[in-house]
Design a protein around this motif. Structure first.
Motif, PDB file in Angstrom:
ATOM      1  N   GLY A  40       0.644  -1.768  -0.060  1.00 19.02           N
ATOM      2  CA  GLY A  40       0.045  -0.154  -0.028  1.00 19.02           C
ATOM      3  C   GLY A  40       0.401   1.081  -0.181  1.00 19.02           C
ATOM      4  N   CYS A  41       1.764   0.976   0.111  1.00 20.15           N
ATOM      5  CA  CYS A  41       3.227   2.343   0.028  1.00 20.15           C
ATOM      6  C   CYS A  41       3.581   2.788  -1.542  1.00 20.15           C
ATOM      7  CB  CYS A  41       4.424   2.061   0.970  1.00 20.15           C
ATOM      8  SG  CYS A  41       3.718   2.438   2.810  1.00 20.15           S
ATOM      9  N   LEU A  42       3.895   0.924  -1.663  1.00 24.45           N
ATOM     10  CA  LEU A  42       4.193   1.351  -3.019  1.00 24.45           C
ATOM     11  C   LEU A  42       2.368   2.207  -4.222  1.00 24.45           C
ATOM     12  CD1 LEU A  42       6.709  -1.313  -3.601  1.00 24.45           C
ATOM     13  CD2 LEU A  42       7.047   0.843  -3.134  1.00 24.45           C
ATOM     14  N   SER A  43       1.918   1.645  -3.841  1.00 25.51           N
ATOM     15  CA  SER A  43       0.588   1.752  -4.842  1.00 25.51           C
ATOM     16  C   SER A  43       0.454   3.680  -5.351  1.00 25.51           C
ATOM     17  CB  SER A  43      -0.444   1.156  -4.160  1.00 25.51           C
ATOM     18  OG  SER A  43      -1.336   1.556  -3.168  1.00 25.51           O
ATOM     19  N   MET A  44       1.165   3.939  -3.543  1.00 23.62           N
ATOM     20  CA  MET A  44       0.341   5.730  -3.922  1.00 23.62           C
ATOM     21  C   MET A  44       2.225   6.713  -3.807  1.00 23.62           C
ATOM     22  SD  MET A  44       0.080   6.300   0.500  1.00 23.62           S
ATOM     23  CE  MET A  44       0.985   6.821   1.754  1.00 23.62           C
ATOM     24  N   VAL A 179     -10.779  14.430  -1.602  1.00 22.03           N
ATOM     25  CA  VAL A 179     -10.320  13.254  -1.362  1.00 22.03           C
ATOM     26  C   VAL A 179      -9.705  12.545  -2.861  1.00 22.03           C
ATOM     27  CG1 VAL A 179     -11.169  11.063  -1.004  1.00 22.03           C
ATOM     28  CG2 VAL A 179     -12.495  13.191   0.055  1.00 22.03           C
ATOM     29  N   ILE A 180      -8.458  11.831  -2.049  1.00 21.91           N
ATOM     30  CA  ILE A 180      -8.617  11.145  -3.022  1.00 21.91           C
ATOM     31  C   ILE A 180      -8.285   9.616  -2.867  1.00 21.91           C
ATOM     32  CG2 ILE A 180      -5.974  10.240  -4.589  1.00 21.91           C
ATOM     33  CD1 ILE A 180      -4.618  13.707  -3.472  1.00 21.91           C
ATOM     34  N   VAL A 181      -8.634   8.542  -3.358  1.00 23.86           N
ATOM     35  CA  VAL A 181      -8.522   7.588  -3.372  1.00 23.86           C
ATOM     36  C   VAL A 181      -7.858   6.636  -3.913  1.00 23.86           C
ATOM     37  CG1 VAL A 181     -10.123   5.177  -3.487  1.00 23.86           C
ATOM     38  CG2 VAL A 181     -11.305   7.834  -2.754  1.00 23.86           C
ATOM     39  N   ASP A 182      -6.437   5.971  -3.187  1.00 18.51           N
ATOM     40  CA  ASP A 182      -6.186   4.580  -4.280  1.00 18.51           C
ATOM     41  C   ASP A 182      -6.574   3.690  -4.423  1.00 18.51           C
ATOM     42  OD1 ASP A 182      -3.669   3.518  -4.123  1.00 18.51           O
ATOM     43  OD2 ASP A 182      -2.512   3.193  -2.309  1.00 18.51           O
ATOM     44  N   PHE A 183      -7.001   3.326  -4.850  1.00 22.80           N
ATOM     45  CA  PHE A 183      -7.425   2.119  -5.568  1.00 22.80           C
ATOM     46  C   PHE A 183      -6.574   1.561  -6.409  1.00 22.80           C
ATOM     47  CE2 PHE A 183     -12.278   1.922  -7.224  1.00 22.80           C
ATOM     48  CZ  PHE A 183     -12.414   0.147  -6.906  1.00 22.80           C
ATOM     49  N   ASN A 184      -6.387   0.823  -5.142  1.00 25.38           N
ATOM     50  CA  ASN A 184      -5.336  -0.736  -5.874  1.00 25.38           C
ATOM     51  C   ASN A 184      -6.418  -1.612  -5.905  1.00 25.38           C
ATOM     52  OD1 ASN A 184      -5.146  -1.831  -3.183  1.00 25.38           O
ATOM     53  ND2 ASN A 184      -3.428   0.101  -2.563  1.00 25.38           N
ATOM     54  N   VAL A 245      -1.627  -0.388  -8.365  1.00 22.03           N
ATOM     55  CA  VAL A 245      -1.192  -0.900  -8.678  1.00 22.03           C
ATOM     56  C   VAL A 245      -0.571  -0.970  -7.611  1.00 22.03           C
ATOM     57  CG1 VAL A 245       0.222  -2.996  -9.641  1.00 22.03           C
ATOM     58  CG2 VAL A 245      -1.392  -1.605 -11.195  1.00 22.03           C
ATOM     59  N   LYS A 246      -1.024  -1.896  -6.332  1.00 27.72           N
ATOM     60  CA  LYS A 246      -0.964  -2.659  -5.059  1.00 27.72           C
ATOM     61  C   LYS A 246       0.575  -3.201  -5.723  1.00 27.72           C
ATOM     62  CE  LYS A 246      -1.776  -4.089  -0.174  1.00 27.72           C
ATOM     63  NZ  LYS A 246      -3.185  -3.536   0.465  1.00 27.72           N
ATOM     64  N   GLY A 247       2.037  -2.504  -4.936  1.00 33.01           N
ATOM     65  CA  GLY A 247       3.418  -3.195  -4.381  1.00 33.01           C
ATOM     66  C   GLY A 247       3.710  -2.336  -6.276  1.00 33.01           C
ATOM     67  N   SER A 251       8.035  -6.169  -9.751  1.00 30.22           N
ATOM     68  CA  SER A 251       7.595  -7.306  -9.486  1.00 30.22           C
ATOM     69  C   SER A 251       6.826  -8.378  -9.219  1.00 30.22           C
ATOM     70  CB  SER A 251       8.211  -7.777 -11.055  1.00 30.22           C
ATOM     71  OG  SER A 251       8.824  -8.361 -10.471  1.00 30.22           O
ATOM     72  N   PHE A 252       7.421  -8.504  -8.281  1.00 30.84           N
ATOM     73  CA  PHE A 252       7.318  -9.966  -7.365  1.00 30.84           C
ATOM     74  C   PHE A 252       6.294  -8.923  -6.399  1.00 30.84           C
ATOM     75  CE2 PHE A 252      11.366  -8.658  -5.496  1.00 30.84           C
ATOM     76  CZ  PHE A 252      10.804  -8.211  -4.457  1.00 30.84           C
ATOM     77  N   MET A 253       5.799  -7.888  -6.160  1.00 32.69           N
ATOM     78  CA  MET A 253       4.776  -7.257  -5.272  1.00 32.69           C
ATOM     79  C   MET A 253       3.717  -7.045  -6.212  1.00 32.69           C
ATOM     80  SD  MET A 253       7.557  -5.159  -2.691  1.00 32.69           S
ATOM     81  CE  MET A 253       8.816  -6.054  -1.527  1.00 32.69           C
ATOM     82  N   GLU A 254       3.323  -6.448  -6.919  1.00 29.38           N
ATOM     83  CA  GLU A 254       2.338  -6.197  -8.141  1.00 29.38           C
ATOM     84  C   GLU A 254       1.198  -6.694  -8.182  1.00 29.38           C
ATOM     85  OE1 GLU A 254       3.567  -4.667 -11.891  1.00 29.38           O
ATOM     86  OE2 GLU A 254       5.022  -3.015 -10.928  1.00 29.38           O
TER      87      GLU A 254
END
Length: 278
Positions: A40-44, A179-184, A245-247, A251-254
């Motif tokens: 969730g860190c990498l997605s934002m 509001v910003i929604v991190d929609f991962n 995209v979460k992660g 590549s191995f986290m996405e």
């Protein structure tokens, strides 16, 4: 609307380079602390990069200026990259990131207002938006022209307190609120669609009276365009549904649920840092 008489943050790298740096910091911090929430860190990363290098009017030398824009991280569990962002902006030294999640450190595993530049402690989901709404009301009443930005996770939108706020803000015509929604698409125990489907998500916000933008949350040009337009519609708050995209970047986290909680090993950290260009 009158703009706050504060400088935009200066001497910061371009958003893409800024995002690369904060991704690398967050990976090292989560690895060293054996902590969670790296996905969730990498997605934002691009959302924070554009906000802090292009949008927010803040002064690290005067972090409590009444005229500053406010940023509320409601998904407070993804705090490693928030601390990294503030360090890169000069609110404190990069060396202090090494204390993340250590005993006695102010750099706790959920975002803490003891850290310079953090407006409010969060982590219990569904609280950030109601607080941001109060800030937006106060700023408008004071005539300061400040804007309030609040970042939610998609899974967090399961919380009923958010929907009270989503009803309240347009009723009070809070056009200085974004509001910003991190929609991962992935939350702690499964996909958002499986746990509690939000669709039709954009239409729900529209029906409550919000100005709605829907973009690629990793496209820095698109982010800058919509965020710099706030307030975008007279008498309406804005929501930016940022598809991410979460992660993202590793590549191995996405799009992998396991990286909501998992911490990388030494070997995987090295691979992840190489992939983000650190």
């Amino acid at each position: 609307m009158m703009r706050p008489n504060l400088p935009e943050l200066r001497n910061l790298p371009e958003p893409i380079e800024f995002a690369r740096r904060i991704r690398a910091h967050a990976l090292r911090m989560v690895h060293a602390a054996k902590a969670s929430h790296i996905g969730g860190c990498l997605s934002m990363a691009e959302i924070l990069a554009v906000l802090y290098t292009r949008i927010l009017r803040l002064d690290p030398a005067e972090p409590q200026s009444p005229s500053r824009d406010r940023f509320v991280l409601s998904k407070g569990h993804a705090t490693a990259i928030m601390y990294a962002t503030l360090a890169e902006c000069g609110f404190f030294s990069l060396a202090e990131l090494d204390t993340y999640c250590r005993d006695g450190s102010i750099f706790t595993g959920h975002v803490s207002h003891a850290v310079p530049g953090v407006e409010v402690s969060t982590g219990s989901l569904g609280h950030g938006l109601p607080i941001a709404i109060g800030m937006a009301l106060a700023a408008r009443s004071a005539g300061r022209g400040a804007r309030v930005f609040c970042l939610l996770s998609d899974g967090e939108c399961d919380e009923g307190s958010n929907w009270e706020g989503i009803l309240f803000a347009p009723h009070h015509k809070l056009s200085n609120l974004c509001v910003i929604v991190d929609f991962n698409k992935i939350q702690s125990f499964g996909s958002v669609a499986e746990v509690l489907n939000l669709d039709p998500f954009a239409e729900k916000w529209k029906s409550f009276g919000w100005h709605v933008e829907e973009i690629d949350g990793h496209d820095v040009a698109a982010l800058e365009k919509v965020l710099s337009a706030v307030p975008a519609a007279s008498g309406k708050p804005t929501v930016v549904i940022a598809h991410t995209v979460k992660g993202k970047g590793v590549s191995f986290m996405e799009n992998k649920l396991e990286w909501h909680y998992r911490s990388p090993s030494d070997e995987l950290l090295a691979q992840a840092l190489a992939e983000v260009g650190a």
